[in-house]
Design an enzyme around this catalytic site. Structure first.
Site, PDB file in Angstrom:
ATOM      1  N   ALA A  13      38.145  46.571  40.093  1.00 30.46           N
ATOM      2  CA  ALA A  13      37.336  46.547  38.879  1.00 30.46           C
ATOM      3  C   ALA A  13      36.538  45.251  38.778  1.00 30.46           C
ATOM      4  O   ALA A  13      36.956  44.199  39.269  1.00 30.46           O
ATOM      5  CB  ALA A  13      38.237  46.701  37.655  1.00 30.46           C
ATOM      6  N   TYR A  59      46.308  53.383  45.762  1.00 35.88           N
ATOM      7  CA  TYR A  59      47.245  52.741  44.834  1.00 35.88           C
ATOM      8  C   TYR A  59      48.684  52.979  45.293  1.00 35.88           C
ATOM      9  O   TYR A  59      49.533  52.076  45.221  1.00 35.88           O
ATOM     10  CB  TYR A  59      47.067  53.305  43.421  1.00 35.88           C
ATOM     11  N   LEU A  75      42.584  49.413  35.435  1.00 36.07           N
ATOM     12  CA  LEU A  75      41.978  50.744  35.497  1.00 36.07           C
ATOM     13  C   LEU A  75      41.400  51.147  34.139  1.00 36.07           C
ATOM     14  O   LEU A  75      41.685  50.511  33.117  1.00 36.07           O
ATOM     15  CB  LEU A  75      43.030  51.759  35.948  1.00 36.07           C
ATOM     16  N   HIS A  80      46.097  53.847  32.007  1.00 40.85           N
ATOM     17  CA  HIS A  80      47.010  52.705  31.939  1.00 40.85           C
ATOM     18  C   HIS A  80      48.486  53.113  31.897  1.00 40.85           C
ATOM     19  O   HIS A  80      49.315  52.555  32.615  1.00 40.85           O
ATOM     20  CB  HIS A  80      46.680  51.836  30.727  1.00 40.85           C
ATOM     21  N   LYS A  98      44.500  45.588  28.500  1.00 40.70           N
ATOM     22  CA  LYS A  98      44.512  46.190  27.173  1.00 40.70           C
ATOM     23  C   LYS A  98      43.323  47.142  27.025  1.00 40.70           C
ATOM     24  O   LYS A  98      42.316  46.985  27.728  1.00 40.70           O
ATOM     25  CB  LYS A  98      44.529  45.102  26.093  1.00 40.70           C
ATOM     26  N   ARG A 167      33.335  51.853  28.708  1.00 40.70           N
ATOM     27  CA  ARG A 167      33.396  51.620  27.264  1.00 40.70           C
ATOM     28  C   ARG A 167      32.461  52.550  26.506  1.00 40.70           C
ATOM     29  O   ARG A 167      32.609  52.721  25.301  1.00 40.70           O
ATOM     30  CB  ARG A 167      33.053  50.159  26.951  1.00 40.70           C
TER      31      ARG A 167
END
Length: 324
Positions: A13, A59, A75, A80, A98, A167
Site C-alpha cells: 500500500a 499474503y 489493506l 482488516h 485503522k 476512501r
C-alpha cells in the site's frame, strides 16, 4: 541483546510505502523482514530502502513463514478483520491499520482470538504514542485549564479528484468518518478517559460514502463538537476549553506532515505557553511500543478495547445521523 522483532507487511500500500514500512525499518527493536505482494514493481520502492527485504508472492506465503513474528496490515478497511484473524491464527502478532473493524461488534472475535493465542493485536492508532498527546493528557489531569467544559475537533482534506481511492468507494469501507473520524473521536476519549452519553450527527453523503460529518456529543463532564470531511481544504485542530484556560493542538494528527506539532496553553491574562515537538515520529514510536510489548510484556498503550470504544461512538454517529 534481544533479537529485533521480525516484521512482515501484507500488501504494498502507498501508506505502508511512505510511512509505516520506513518506520518499522527505522524503529529500535524492529526489523522489516518481509513484504507480501505479487507485483515486483510495487516491491521495488520498499527494497530501495530495505535491500534485504524478502518478497512473498502472496499474503498466505508470508504468514506461513515462521521467521515472521509480527505483521502490519494496511489493506482496504473491509479486509482488516479477515486478515487480522488469519494472521493471529498463523501465530503472528498483528498491527492493523485503522479502522480495524467496520462495526464495534467485529472487535469481539479479534479480542477472543488475541486472548486465546496470547499474541498482541492492536489497531494502528499512532497518535497516542506521540508525546504531544501524552503531554496534553497530563495537562488535563493536572488541572492546567481547570474544569474541562468543551472539546472541539476538526480534520479535513480534499480527495475528490482521486476517484479510484479506496476512501471514495463504499464497497471498500470508504468515507471520511471511518478514515479520519477516529482521530477527532479517539483523541478526546484518550485525553479524558470518558465515553459519550449522548450523540447527535449530520452527514453529507456522496455515492454511498460520507464526505462531511458533523458530530455533537455529551460526555459525563463536558460537551463535544467536531467535524470531518474529505471534500474540504486541509485542516486539523483539537481544542480543549476549560474554565481556567484553553489547550490547542495545531497539528494533532499528521505531525510533521501537516506541520510542526505544537501545544498551545492559553492562560488568564492572554498568556500563551507554546510547547513544540519538532522531531517526534509517532509511526516509529508506535512500532517501538509494539515491540516492547512483544519482547518485554510492557502494557501496550492502545489495546483493542480502546479501539472498540472509538468504533462504538462511530457506530452511534452513523446510526443517529440526519442527512445534509
Amino acid at each position: 541483546m534481544q533479537k529485533p522483532v521480525q516484521w512482515g507487511v501484507l500488501g504494498a500500500a502507498k501508506f505502508a510505502r511512505q510511512y509505516m514500512a520506513p518506520a518499522i525499518h527505522a524503529a529500535n527493536g524492529a526489523c522489516l523482514a518481509g513484504l507480501a505482494t505479487s507485483s515486483a514493481a510495487k516491491a521495488e520502492p520498499f527494497q530501495a530502502f530495505c535491500p534485504d527485504l524478502t518478497v512473498y508472492d502472496s499474503y498466505e506465503a508470508l504468514l506461513a513463514d515462521p521467521q515472521i513474528e509480527a505483521v502490519y496490515i494496511p489493506l482496504p478497511n473491509h479486509l482488516h478483520v479477515e486478515w487480522s484473524l488469519k494472521a493471529l491464527e498463523a501465530g503472528k502478532h498483528v498491527l492493523c491499520e485503522k479502522p480495524m473493524t467496520m462495526t464495534a461488534n467485529e472487535f469481539s472475535p479479534l479480542i477472543q482470538k488475541r486472548d486465546e493465542t496470547g499474541l498482541l493485536a492492536a489497531e494502528a492508532y499512532m497518535i497516542v504514542h506521540h508525546p504531544q498527546w501524552q503531554f496534553v493528557r497530563k495537562l488535563i489531569a493536572d488541572g492546567a485549564i481547570g474544569k474541562l467544559v468543551h472539546v472541539t475537533g476538526a480534520f479535513s482534506f480534499d480527495n475528490r479528484a482521486d476517484t479510484g481511492n479506496i476512501r471514495n468507494r463504499a464497497e471498500t469501507g470508504g468515507g471520511g468518518l471511518r478514515d479520519i473520524g477516529v482521530y477527532v473521536i479517539g483523541s478526546a476519549r484518550f485525553v479524558t478517559g470518558q465515553e459519550p452519553t449522548k450523540v447527535q450527527s449530520a452527514i453529507r453523503w456522496e455515492d454511498g460514502i460520507d464526505t462531511f460529518t458533523e458530530i455533537r456529543a455529551q460526555f459525563p463532564d463536558f460537551t463535544y463538537s467536531s467535524y470531518v470531511s474529505i471534500r474540504m481544504h486541509p485542516h486539523q485542530e483539537m481544542v480543549f476549553h476549560g474554565e481556567g484556560g484553553v489547550i490547542r493542538l495545531t497539528a494533532p494528527f499528521n505531525a510533521r506532515v501537516f506541520g510542526e506539532a505544537r501545544v498551545e496553553l492559553h492562560r488568564p491574562g492572554l498568556e500563551v505557553q507554546v510547547t513544540r515537538f519538532p522531531g517526534d515520529d509517532h509511526y516509529k514510536l508506535q512500532v517501538e511500543a509494539f515491540c516492547r510489548s512483544v519482547r518485554d510484556g510492557v502494557e501496550y498503550p492502545c489495546p483493542l478495547e480502546f479501539s472498540r470504544g472509538t468504533q462504538q461512538m462511530i457506530d452511534l454517529v452513523l446510526d443517529r445521523a440526519v442527512s445534509l
